[in-house]
Motif scaffolding. Structure first.
Motif, PDB file in Angstrom:
ATOM      1  N   VAL A  10      31.112  41.814  29.628  1.00 25.20           N
ATOM      2  CA  VAL A  10      31.952  43.010  29.677  1.00 25.20           C
ATOM      3  C   VAL A  10      32.631  43.132  31.033  1.00 25.20           C
ATOM      4  O   VAL A  10      31.966  43.063  32.077  1.00 25.20           O
ATOM      5  N   CYS A  11      33.956  43.306  31.009  1.00 24.25           N
ATOM      6  CA  CYS A  11      34.704  43.613  32.221  1.00 24.25           C
ATOM      7  C   CYS A  11      35.977  44.353  31.821  1.00 24.25           C
ATOM      8  O   CYS A  11      36.909  43.754  31.267  1.00 24.25           O
ATOM      9  N   LEU A  12      35.999  45.653  32.089  1.00 27.29           N
ATOM     10  CA  LEU A  12      37.144  46.483  31.720  1.00 27.29           C
ATOM     11  C   LEU A  12      38.053  46.771  32.911  1.00 27.29           C
ATOM     12  O   LEU A  12      38.886  47.671  32.872  1.00 27.29           O
ATOM     13  N   SER A  13      37.907  45.998  33.956  1.00 25.72           N
ATOM     14  CA  SER A  13      38.740  46.163  35.144  1.00 25.72           C
ATOM     15  C   SER A  13      40.200  45.855  34.822  1.00 25.72           C
ATOM     16  O   SER A  13      40.493  44.902  34.100  1.00 25.72           O
ATOM     17  N   PRO A  14      41.129  46.632  35.379  1.00 30.85           N
ATOM     18  CA  PRO A  14      42.553  46.373  35.137  1.00 30.85           C
ATOM     19  C   PRO A  14      43.134  45.313  36.067  1.00 30.85           C
ATOM     20  O   PRO A  14      44.292  44.913  35.918  1.00 30.85           O
ATOM     21  N   ASP A  15      42.337  44.855  37.032  1.00 28.45           N
ATOM     22  CA  ASP A  15      42.847  43.940  38.048  1.00 28.45           C
ATOM     23  C   ASP A  15      42.538  42.487  37.699  1.00 28.45           C
ATOM     24  O   ASP A  15      41.933  42.190  36.666  1.00 28.45           O
ATOM     25  N   LEU A  16      42.943  41.592  38.577  1.00 26.57           N
ATOM     26  CA  LEU A  16      42.682  40.174  38.375  1.00 26.57           C
ATOM     27  C   LEU A  16      42.361  39.548  39.721  1.00 26.57           C
ATOM     28  O   LEU A  16      43.243  39.257  40.526  1.00 26.57           O
ATOM     29  N   GLY A  17      41.075  39.381  39.970  1.00 25.89           N
ATOM     30  CA  GLY A  17      40.614  38.786  41.215  1.00 25.89           C
ATOM     31  C   GLY A  17      39.348  37.998  40.964  1.00 25.89           C
ATOM     32  O   GLY A  17      39.048  37.622  39.822  1.00 25.89           O
ATOM     33  N   GLY A  18      38.587  37.767  42.021  1.00 25.40           N
ATOM     34  CA  GLY A  18      37.379  36.957  41.891  1.00 25.40           C
ATOM     35  C   GLY A  18      36.377  37.508  40.900  1.00 25.40           C
ATOM     36  O   GLY A  18      35.776  36.760  40.124  1.00 25.40           O
ATOM     37  N   LEU A  19      36.187  38.824  40.901  1.00 22.97           N
ATOM     38  CA  LEU A  19      35.233  39.456  39.980  1.00 22.97           C
ATOM     39  C   LEU A  19      35.633  39.203  38.537  1.00 22.97           C
ATOM     40  O   LEU A  19      34.807  38.776  37.711  1.00 22.97           O
ATOM     41  N   GLU A  20      36.885  39.455  38.216  1.00 24.86           N
ATOM     42  CA  GLU A  20      37.352  39.314  36.834  1.00 24.86           C
ATOM     43  C   GLU A  20      37.345  37.853  36.392  1.00 24.86           C
ATOM     44  O   GLU A  20      36.951  37.525  35.257  1.00 24.86           O
ATOM     45  N   LEU A  21      37.764  36.967  37.281  1.00 22.37           N
ATOM     46  CA  LEU A  21      37.799  35.543  36.932  1.00 22.37           C
ATOM     47  C   LEU A  21      36.386  34.981  36.765  1.00 22.37           C
ATOM     48  O   LEU A  21      36.150  34.093  35.936  1.00 22.37           O
ATOM     49  N   TYR A  22      35.432  35.518  37.529  1.00 23.06           N
ATOM     50  CA  TYR A  22      34.042  35.096  37.362  1.00 23.06           C
ATOM     51  C   TYR A  22      33.538  35.482  35.979  1.00 23.06           C
ATOM     52  O   TYR A  22      32.816  34.725  35.332  1.00 23.06           O
ATOM     53  N   MET A  23      33.919  36.675  35.513  1.00 20.41           N
ATOM     54  CA  MET A  23      33.526  37.101  34.170  1.00 20.41           C
ATOM     55  C   MET A  23      34.035  36.119  33.131  1.00 20.41           C
ATOM     56  O   MET A  23      33.306  35.711  32.209  1.00 20.41           O
ATOM     57  N   SER A  24      35.295  35.680  33.252  1.00 24.06           N
ATOM     58  CA  SER A  24      35.847  34.741  32.267  1.00 24.06           C
ATOM     59  C   SER A  24      35.143  33.393  32.352  1.00 24.06           C
ATOM     60  O   SER A  24      34.938  32.732  31.331  1.00 24.06           O
ATOM     61  N   ARG A  25      34.742  32.998  33.559  1.00 23.75           N
ATOM     62  CA  ARG A  25      34.011  31.738  33.711  1.00 23.75           C
ATOM     63  C   ARG A  25      32.625  31.838  33.084  1.00 23.75           C
ATOM     64  O   ARG A  25      32.131  30.875  32.489  1.00 23.75           O
ATOM     65  N   CYS A  26      31.995  33.011  33.216  1.00 26.92           N
ATOM     66  CA  CYS A  26      30.686  33.217  32.572  1.00 26.92           C
ATOM     67  C   CYS A  26      30.809  33.017  31.065  1.00 26.92           C
ATOM     68  O   CYS A  26      29.962  32.365  30.446  1.00 26.92           O
ATOM     69  N   ALA A  27      31.857  33.594  30.480  1.00 29.10           N
ATOM     70  CA  ALA A  27      32.057  33.475  29.033  1.00 29.10           C
ATOM     71  C   ALA A  27      32.155  32.013  28.618  1.00 29.10           C
ATOM     72  O   ALA A  27      31.589  31.592  27.596  1.00 29.10           O
ATOM     73  N   LYS A  28      32.845  31.213  29.402  1.00 31.38           N
ATOM     74  CA  LYS A  28      33.034  29.797  29.078  1.00 31.38           C
ATOM     75  C   LYS A  28      31.753  28.998  29.313  1.00 31.38           C
ATOM     76  O   LYS A  28      31.355  28.181  28.485  1.00 31.38           O
ATOM     77  N   GLU A  29      31.121  29.223  30.456  1.00 30.21           N
ATOM     78  CA  GLU A  29      29.951  28.420  30.837  1.00 30.21           C
ATOM     79  C   GLU A  29      28.735  28.707  29.955  1.00 30.21           C
ATOM     80  O   GLU A  29      27.929  27.818  29.689  1.00 30.21           O
TER      81      GLU A  29
END
Length: 368
Positions: A10-29
């Protein structure tokens, strides 16, 4: 082989930085080991990282940190997908996630990766209520873990554990590719400086401008590239005005957001971390893995990454003059620059490798 556990990222942040990109990497990994569903904000900047992939995701409209409607919708996703563990990343999502857990029939465990520092006591009724329902907090630095243990009352403090963020091994560019890329950027034979990350005042881009003003006065042949998405257009315009007033247009270029920051990292002579108190500094790790020398502010999680004069250089946080001095030190000493870059890469490859850290995350989820 897939594990029976179902993970909800879960990440409902409106931004795009290290935190958000880490979330997407978690989903993939995590996908190779668990059943994974992700929830991102409607019109999220993360959408490009999920669209046209094998990742299963839902979009959720979020108007504020406290939204019963959003919590109830998230609870329906939890029950529909049979979620066992909710993994959240943005601190402002805690209320929505906690109430979603309470509204759901499954009552999944909540794991938070804490990317931000904690600076005040959480001993009021509201925060005690929230933290009582979080099972584990994974802290991106030891400093953050110490803060949580200090500021969250012991009787309701979730289990804590330090789990550093990691970076992937980089595809290294050839000398010819780097030369061609630098020609595109009009670097010439200048000493190339990179500052990569969200553009906001906390990140300290203004310090680089002040440092370049000093270096230009000394007639050093330097060029700086500020790469990243602007969180505040007002601040960005203020930076550009500062550049114009000091006649630094030839020395400083605003690149904007790029999906290939590693190209800039490899092309640079040095990559900076100028945040006043960066919680971790994933960009610094990535630059080190690229084999590029790094300079960071002597505060926050950067102190756990850079060993001063061994794997990089540290400057006094908030001090543009000291930053200029450290840049000039590498400008004048190629051997030191190469030595720091080599040692930095060794440390990043050993301590902050993506695969190593994600294996630790998988083990944590398996044991819950």
């Amino acid at each position: 082989m897939s594990n029976n556990k179902h993970i909800l990222e879960v990440c409902l942040s409106p931004d795009l930085g290290g935190l958000e990109l880490y979330m997407s990497r978690c989903a993939k990994e995590l996908l190779a080991t668990f059943n994974v569903t992700s929830v991102i904000a409607s019109r999220s900047k993360l959408l490009d990282y999920f669209h046209n992939t094998d990742l299963e995701y839902e979009q959720l409209k979020r108007k504020s940190s406290f939204s019963i409607v959003a919590s109830m919708k998230l609870a329906k996703i939890i029950d529909k997908k049979g979620i066992d563990i909710i993994h959240l990343h943005w601190t402002k999502d805690i209320p929505i996630v906690v109430f979603a857990k309470l509204f759901s029939k499954r009552k999944p465990k909540i794991v938070q990766t804490r990317h931000m520092t904690m600076t005040r006591f959480k001993n009021d009724f509201y925060h005690k209520f929230l933290y009582r329902h979080i099972d584990t907090i994974l802290c991106v630095t030891k400093q953050v873990e110490q803060q949580i243990q200090a500021f969250v009352p012991q009787e309701i403090c979730p289990k804590t554990q330090t789990l550093y963020l990691g970076a992937n091994s980089m595809k290294m560019l050839s000398n010819q590719e780097i030369t061609a890329f630098k020609e595109e950027l009009n670097v010439g034979d200048a000493f190339m400086i990179g500052l990569i990350g969200r553009i906001n005042e906390f990140k300290g881009q203004h310090l680089l401008i002040e440092a370049l003003k000093i270096l230009k006065a000394k007639q050093l042949n330097v060029k700086a590239y500020i790469v990243g998405h602007a969180m505040s257009e007002t601040y960005l315009e203020k930076l550009k005005q500062h550049v114009h007033e000091n006649e630094l247009e030839e020395q400083i270029t605003f690149v904007g957001f790029t999906k290939e920051p590693q190209k800039f990292m490899q092309a640079c002579d040095v990559v900076l971390m100028t945040s006043r108190n960066e919680t971790f500094g994933l960009v610094t790790i990535e630059a080190m893995k690229c084999g590029t020398a790094v300079i960071g502010a002597n505060s926050g999680g950067v102190l756990e990454i850079i060993d001063d004069e061994k794997s990089g250089l540290l400057f006094e946080s908030g001090n543009a003059a000291d930053l200029a001095t450290k840049i000039e030190q590498l400008y004048n000493n190629e051997d030191l620059k190469e030595k720091l870059a080599f040692a930095g890469k060794q440390k990043a490859d050993t301590m902050f490798d993506n695969s190593v850290q994600f294996e630790k995350l998988k083990d944590i989820f398996k044991q819950l």
